[in-house]
Every structure is written in structure tokens, then in C-alpha cells.
Design a protein around this motif. Structure first.
Motif, short mmCIF file in Angstrom:
data_model
loop_
_atom_site.label_atom_id
_atom_site.label_comp_id
_atom_site.label_asym_id
_atom_site.label_seq_id
_atom_site.Cartn_x
_atom_site.Cartn_y
_atom_site.Cartn_z
N LEU A 27 0.84 -1.20 0.00
CA LEU A 27 0.00 0.00 0.00
C LEU A 27 0.87 1.24 0.00
O LEU A 27 1.99 1.22 0.51
N ASN A 28 0.35 2.32 -0.54
CA ASN A 28 1.01 3.63 -0.52
C ASN A 28 2.41 3.61 -1.12
O ASN A 28 3.26 4.40 -0.75
N GLU B 160 -18.61 -7.99 1.06
CA GLU B 160 -18.03 -7.00 0.17
C GLU B 160 -17.08 -6.15 1.00
O GLU B 160 -17.40 -5.77 2.13
N LYS B 161 -15.90 -5.88 0.44
CA LYS B 161 -14.91 -5.07 1.14
C LYS B 161 -14.37 -4.01 0.20
O LYS B 161 -14.27 -4.23 -1.01
N ASN B 162 -13.98 -2.89 0.79
CA ASN B 162 -13.34 -1.83 0.04
C ASN B 162 -11.83 -2.10 0.06
O ASN B 162 -11.20 -1.98 1.11
N LEU B 163 -11.28 -2.53 -1.07
CA LEU B 163 -9.88 -2.95 -1.15
C LEU B 163 -9.12 -2.12 -2.18
O LEU B 163 -9.70 -1.65 -3.16
N PHE B 164 -7.82 -1.99 -1.97
CA PHE B 164 -6.95 -1.23 -2.88
C PHE B 164 -6.36 -2.18 -3.92
O PHE B 164 -5.79 -3.21 -3.57
N LEU B 165 -6.52 -1.84 -5.19
CA LEU B 165 -6.04 -2.69 -6.28
C LEU B 165 -4.70 -2.19 -6.82
O LEU B 165 -4.55 -1.02 -7.17
N ILE B 166 -3.75 -3.11 -6.87
CA ILE B 166 -2.48 -2.86 -7.55
C ILE B 166 -2.39 -3.85 -8.70
O ILE B 166 -2.53 -5.06 -8.52
N GLU B 167 -2.19 -3.32 -9.89
CA GLU B 167 -2.06 -4.16 -11.08
C GLU B 167 -0.58 -4.20 -11.47
O GLU B 167 0.09 -3.16 -11.52
N GLU B 168 -0.10 -5.39 -11.73
CA GLU B 168 1.30 -5.58 -12.13
C GLU B 168 1.31 -6.09 -13.57
O GLU B 168 0.80 -7.17 -13.84
N ILE B 169 1.87 -5.30 -14.46
CA ILE B 169 1.93 -5.65 -15.88
C ILE B 169 3.24 -6.40 -16.13
O ILE B 169 4.32 -5.91 -15.81
N ILE B 170 3.13 -7.59 -16.70
CA ILE B 170 4.28 -8.45 -16.99
C ILE B 170 4.47 -8.49 -18.50
O ILE B 170 3.51 -8.76 -19.24
N GLU B 171 5.70 -8.24 -18.97
CA GLU B 171 5.97 -8.26 -20.41
C GLU B 171 7.34 -8.85 -20.71
O GLU B 171 8.29 -8.64 -19.98
N GLY C 17 -2.61 -3.39 4.52
CA GLY C 17 -1.61 -3.73 3.51
C GLY C 17 -1.49 -5.21 3.24
O GLY C 17 -0.61 -5.64 2.50
N SER C 18 -2.39 -6.02 3.83
CA SER C 18 -2.37 -7.46 3.57
C SER C 18 -3.10 -7.76 2.27
O SER C 18 -4.16 -7.18 2.00
N ILE C 19 -2.54 -8.66 1.49
CA ILE C 19 -3.19 -9.06 0.24
C ILE C 19 -4.33 -10.01 0.60
O ILE C 19 -4.11 -11.06 1.18
N VAL C 20 -5.55 -9.60 0.26
CA VAL C 20 -6.75 -10.36 0.57
C VAL C 20 -7.14 -11.23 -0.62
O VAL C 20 -7.61 -12.35 -0.46
N LYS C 21 -6.91 -10.72 -1.81
CA LYS C 21 -7.30 -11.44 -3.03
C LYS C 21 -6.27 -11.13 -4.11
O LYS C 21 -5.72 -10.04 -4.16
#
Length: 136
Positions: A38-39, A81-92, A110-114
């Protein structure tokens, strides 16, 4: 380490799949120096090194970058339902023609829930949901 009834297992490190067994093309090692946090400032163009067992491939270098997508409401396995922060990691990997993205949803601690992760273009995405924080 997560083990299924049919013998498939994943080893996770800080929410990221770093090793598998029991599938067609097992990931034997994943090296990265960037965590999913997070952050965190957006991290552009870092390298990860993937190793596989079939065919044997050691330290395949790929390029990755992260995009912070912000908070969103996510429906979880247990119906909550939870309000969660999404981080997308692009792999190339231009050389191998790889391009896919992994998604990590974090709670306020900051724990990964999904997560939805792909470890190889030859395999499907793996969707992982943590329903209970692991004991330390």
C-alpha cells in the motif's frame, strides 16, 4: 504453502506465487525485489526472474511495472463486500511475446486479501483469496 486435495501446491511469499508443484509447467523459483505494498509509489520497469521445470528454464528475465488502481468494492468468496486497494502488475517479455497482468487487492493493513496471478502464458490465471490471516 497452500496444498489442494489433489496435490497441487503453491508457495506464496508476501502474497505472490513464487513456487508451484503438481501442474504441467511448475514455477520452481521467482526472483523479484519489488513487493506489493500500500502507498507505494508507482514502480516502472523493474525485472523479475522466472524459473520453470518443464521445459527447464532458469532465470527468464521479464519486465514488470505496477499501476495503482485505487480503492474498489470487491465481493469476496464468503459473500462479504470489502473496500480494497487494487495494484495491477503488468508483466511483459518482448522476446517471448508475453504480456499479461496480475492483480492484487489489499486491505487497509496492507495485507493481500485477493489476487489473480499468472505465472506463465501456458497456464491459466490462479485466483487466490485469503479468508483468514496466516499464523506467524
Amino acid at each position: 504453502t497452500w496444498v489442494s486435495a489433489d496435490g497441487l501446491f503453491f508457495v506464496l511469499k508476501k502474497g505472490r506465487i513464487i513456487r508451484t508443484a503438481g501442474i504441467e509447467n511448475n514455477l520452481t523459483d521467482l526472483k523479484t525485489n519489488v513487493e506489493i505494498k500500500l502507498n507505494q509509489e508507482i514502480v516502472n520497469n523493474y525485472y523479475q526472474y522466472f524459473s520453470f521445470d518443464n521445459p527447464k528454464l532458469i532465470d527468464l528475465r521479464i519486465t514488470a511495472r505496477q499501476i495503482n488502481k485505487g480503492y474498489q468494492t470487491v465481493k469476496l468468496f464468503n459473500g462479504q463486500e470489502k473496500n480494497l486497494f487494487l495494484i495491477e502488475e503488468i508483466i511483459e517479455s518482448e522476446f517471448h511475446g508475453w504480456k499479461f497482468s496480475n492483480k492484487f487487492w489489499l486491505d487497509g493493513d496492507g495485507s493481500i486479501v485477493k489476487s489473480i496471478q499468472k505465472i506463465s502464458p501456458k497456464l491459466p490465471f490462479f485466483e487466490i483469496e485469503i479468508t483468514k490471516k496466516p499464523a506467524i
